[in-house]
Design an enzyme around this catalytic site. Structure first.
Site, mmCIF file in Angstrom:
data_model
loop_
_atom_site.group_PDB
_atom_site.id
_atom_site.type_symbol
_atom_site.label_atom_id
_atom_site.label_comp_id
_atom_site.label_asym_id
_atom_site.label_seq_id
_atom_site.Cartn_x
_atom_site.Cartn_y
_atom_site.Cartn_z
ATOM 1 N N GLU A 1 2.497 5.746 -24.574
ATOM 2 C CA GLU A 1 3.554 5.913 -23.575
ATOM 3 C C GLU A 1 3.437 7.225 -22.811
ATOM 4 O O GLU A 1 3.693 7.294 -21.610
ATOM 5 C CB GLU A 1 4.923 5.814 -24.245
ATOM 6 C CG GLU A 1 5.328 4.410 -24.683
ATOM 7 C CD GLU A 1 4.746 3.986 -26.009
ATOM 8 O OE1 GLU A 1 5.022 2.842 -26.438
ATOM 9 O OE2 GLU A 1 4.017 4.794 -26.632
ATOM 10 N N HIS B 1 14.664 -1.017 -31.734
ATOM 11 C CA HIS B 1 14.544 -1.894 -30.569
ATOM 12 C C HIS B 1 15.891 -2.151 -29.914
ATOM 13 O O HIS B 1 16.012 -3.065 -29.102
ATOM 14 C CB HIS B 1 13.917 -3.247 -30.964
ATOM 15 C CG HIS B 1 12.524 -3.157 -31.473
ATOM 16 N ND1 HIS B 1 12.228 -2.743 -32.745
ATOM 17 C CD2 HIS B 1 11.328 -3.429 -30.873
ATOM 18 C CE1 HIS B 1 10.911 -2.770 -32.920
ATOM 19 N NE2 HIS B 1 10.340 -3.180 -31.797
ATOM 20 N N GLN C 1 8.075 -1.010 -23.319
ATOM 21 C CA GLN C 1 8.280 -2.330 -23.913
ATOM 22 C C GLN C 1 9.704 -2.461 -24.443
ATOM 23 O O GLN C 1 10.347 -3.500 -24.306
ATOM 24 C CB GLN C 1 7.261 -2.564 -25.024
ATOM 25 C CG GLN C 1 7.088 -4.018 -25.373
ATOM 26 C CD GLN C 1 5.823 -4.232 -26.189
ATOM 27 O OE1 GLN C 1 5.772 -3.873 -27.359
ATOM 28 N NE2 GLN C 1 4.808 -4.820 -25.571
ATOM 29 N N PHE C 2 10.205 -1.386 -25.030
ATOM 30 C CA PHE C 2 11.610 -1.240 -25.404
ATOM 31 C C PHE C 2 12.002 0.194 -25.073
ATOM 32 O O PHE C 2 11.190 1.116 -25.208
ATOM 33 C CB PHE C 2 11.835 -1.519 -26.898
ATOM 34 C CG PHE C 2 11.580 -2.942 -27.289
ATOM 35 C CD1 PHE C 2 12.626 -3.870 -27.290
ATOM 36 C CD2 PHE C 2 10.319 -3.372 -27.637
ATOM 37 C CE1 PHE C 2 12.399 -5.195 -27.638
ATOM 38 C CE2 PHE C 2 10.071 -4.689 -27.981
ATOM 39 C CZ PHE C 2 11.124 -5.613 -27.981
ATOM 40 N N ALA C 3 13.249 0.385 -24.649
ATOM 41 C CA ALA C 3 13.698 1.727 -24.277
ATOM 42 C C ALA C 3 13.519 2.712 -25.423
ATOM 43 O O ALA C 3 13.293 3.907 -25.195
ATOM 44 C CB ALA C 3 15.161 1.687 -23.838
#
Length: 666
Positions: free
Chosen positions: A405, A472, A427-429
């Protein structure tokens, strides 16, 4: 310790002209003389700090002369030779170090912490690693533009221990980006020797692990540096690929001057002093008949005169007078919001479909827009928002990324520096924590520091309600609303999501765009079919009443709507904030001044969230209008649990009716 005979540098001019040989010398001499002057000024208290590159000039000068003037170089704080070889006016450099307006940061950052598009230099930040990923982004832009340009980025041997180094090399290798990764292996990271920094013989060996070509270069031999880097730069322009270069050299002064060098053994220091790149090269030029003492003295006098004249200009310049308006206005890049109106044709879309449609229409409108993220290409992303995008726009613009990231956010910044746009999908915060540093320290601060926009949107699938557990399900907007320089958007409806996403992509500032996963497929709405925008900082008043103001965003909007629909006797203003930074203070204040009571609802846990700030604002600015204390309602102070009954207990939805009724009864 190398033997004494190995200390003498051996030069092979190959087919270099006399002119280039002399320019190499002049370009090394100039930063050396500037540094010697700076050390005097430091002792006199006329500059505040200095990071010396004495003894390492051959690397900066050789690399810079090998690069074309329109190619980006990303140096560190010991690379004065990059700036002088690119012929930045010395009065501006001195003004930068003095914190004067003629510098590059308006007194907001010091030493070499600046960039300049005019000279294609992107300076470092103190968190050393992000430079490397930013270079990836610039090189990616070069690759997409097919302009046959290379990019050079510097780091020290200490910086190679950072995760950003490994992420950047991996991305560059996977994408075959034309980047020269230049490691100045100068013996010590502050006081820590290389034996305590890494456990391989040569840092260049790390290239093998990334499938990357690598070379070891004598960093004190200016001809070797220039000829090898020049050949490699020419090669990667034609055959794009990353190359890892380890320059063997030594830092002969302290990390910065206050640190000193007492930790360095005396014989080691003497060894490297005898390998001084300037002294050895001067002797070589004299032996070759290209330089004599008279010509050398002329060069020294010319440079010293230039230094003194420009110092006089810098010292004579008035100190910066603080201006609050200027400071505040420079945090974000100004731009004229251009409204694209909604059309009359609508279709019913889910939130997830509206986001996908907005992203697709933005890709069609902005040919310089690149989307990057894990599994977003053929797979279409874990939520299928980019499904079909590869067929529509190609893999060059819809890019699967390794799981890194930090480097991908940095690459987005590099694309922006090179004049392009980037959308980065987390993909997820929750995973944004792995890219936190470049967001809050690089993207957020670049325009304030040196006027460089960060045209990057980070998409953040967030929120509870889907039984995804602690890693998630977070709604972590408060990490970013408190960071000046970032914009934070959090839509609750499909039509808002599409219009606000289009605006986020137009906006040249960094935007964190939150998308609630539980709303993706549960909320439907009529959405205009054509491209349109919605301005930031404008809340939506969904219901109007006189008894209470309910201020919320995201899933909280739907919890409040459900309650008010089930309790039509409650007369409430319901305000959907939509964007959290900038915040629509007028809508909040006007409502609370009318109703006299305010409840602020957020999904995030209570302490430190945006509800606390809005509450404080109301107490400061609307106190005389209040008929009750401002009420905050949020999730409990735990991480988000997985199992349904625990998640229900965690969320504030169950307490909303109670909170409203108590506030109404106050």
């Amino acid at each position: 310790m190398p033997t004494e005979t190995s200390q003498k540098l051996s030069y092979n001019r190959v087919d270099l002209s006399d002119d280039i040989l002399l320019r190499l010398y002049y370009n090394m001499l100039k930063p050396r003389l500037i540094e010697e002057k700076m050390l005097i000024l430091l002792r006199q208290g006329k500059i505040s700090k200095w990071f010396s590159g004495i003894g390492q000039e051959a690397i900066s000068v050789g690399v810079t002369m090998a690069m074309q003037n329109d190619e980006y170089i990303l140096p560190m704080h010991r690379n004065l030779g990059v700036f002088t070889t690119r012929q930045i006016p010395l009065n501006r450099l001195f003004g930068q170090w003095q914190g004067k307006a003629s510098g590059f940061t308006k007194g907001r950052d010091r030493s070499f912490h600046f960039g300049t598009q005019e000279y294609k230099i992107v300076g470092m930040i103190s968190h050393l690693g992000p430079q490397l990923g930013v270079a990836d982004g610039i090189a990616l832009a070069n690759l997409l533009k097919k302009n046959n340009q290379a990019t050079a980025v510097f780091t020290g041997e200490g910086g190679t221990s950072e995760g950003d180094f490994h992420e950047a090399l991996n991305v560059a290798s996977v994408w075959q980006l034309p980047v020269l990764f230049c490691i100045e292996n100068n013996g010590y990271g502050l006081s820590t020797p290389t034996s305590e920094q890494y456990n391989c013989e040569h840092l260049a060996q790390r290239g093998e692990g990334y499938g990357m070509e690598s070379h070891i270069i004598d960093g004190n031999n200016i001809i070797e540096v220039y000829t090898k880097v020049n050949a490699l730069a020419e090669s990667i322009r034609e055959n794009p690929r990353p190359v890892l270069l380890e320059f063997k050299t030594f830092r002969r002064r302290g990390h910065e001057e206050a640190s000193g060098t007492k930790y360095v053994p005396e014989d080691l220091m003497q060894y490297w002093e005898e390998k001084d790149p300037l002294d050895n090269y001067r002797n070589y030029l004299i032996e070759e008949g290209l330089l004599n003492s008279e010509k050398d003295a002329e060069m020294v006098a010319e440079i010293k005169s230039e230094i003194d004249d420009n110092l006089e200009i810098a010292f004579a310049e008035e100190d910066i007078i603080p201006d609050l308006t200027t400071e505040l206005n420079d945090v974000y890049k100004p731009y004229d919001y251009q409204e694209f109106k909604e059309n009359s044709n609508n279709q019913e879309l889910r939130l997830i479909d509206a986001i996908s449609e907005g992203l697709k229409q933005s890709m069609e409108r902005h040919e310089d827009l690149v989307i990057m993220g894990q599994d977003i290409a053929e797979y279409g992303g874990v939520f299928k928002i980019t499904d079909g995008f590869v067929d529509a726009f190609g893999k060059e613009r819809v890019r699967n990324t390794p799981i890194c990231e930090s480097a991908i956010v940095e690459a987005g910044m590099g694309l922006s520096i090179a004049g392009m746009k980037a959308v980065v999908e987390m993909q997820f915060a929750d995973f944004v924590s792995s890219g936190f540093n470049p967001i809050v320290n690089y993207l957020a601060k670049s325009h304030y520091r040196w006027g460089q926009q960060a045209d990057v949107v980070v998409r953040m699938p967030c929120g509870a309600g889907v039984g995804a557990g602690p890693f998630h399900s977070q709604t972590n907007e408060a990490w970013f609303t408190k960071t000046p320089g970032l914009k934070v958007v959090y839509p609750a409806f499909p039509s808002d999501a599409k219009g606000l996403l289009n605006t986020a992509i137009i906006d040249p500032n960094p935007v964190l765009f939150f998308e609630h996963k539980a709303l993706y497929r549960s909320i439907r709405q009529e959405v205009p079919t054509d491209y349109y925008t919605i301005p930031f900082g404008k809340a939506s008043v969904l219901k109007e009443g006189n008894e209470i103001s309910i201020i919320t965003y995201g899933a909280g909007v739907h919890w409040a709507l459900d309650y008010l629909n089930e309790n039509p006797n409650v007369s409430a203003d319901l305000i959907d904030l939509r964007s959290l930074q900038p915040l629509d203070k007028d809508a909040i204040y006007n409502s609370v001044k009318k109703t006299g009571k305010a409840l602020i609802l957020q999904e995030d846990s209570l302490f430190g969230g945006i509800a606390s700030d809005i509450s404080a604002m109301l107490m400061e600015d609307c106190f005389e209008y209040l008929d009750a204390p401002v009420k905050r309602l949020a999730s409990i102070e735990t991480p988000i649990p997985f199992v349904g009954q625990l998640e229900a207990q965690y969320l504030p939805k169950k307490d909303l009716g109670d909170a409203i009724e108590k506030l109404l009864a106050y």
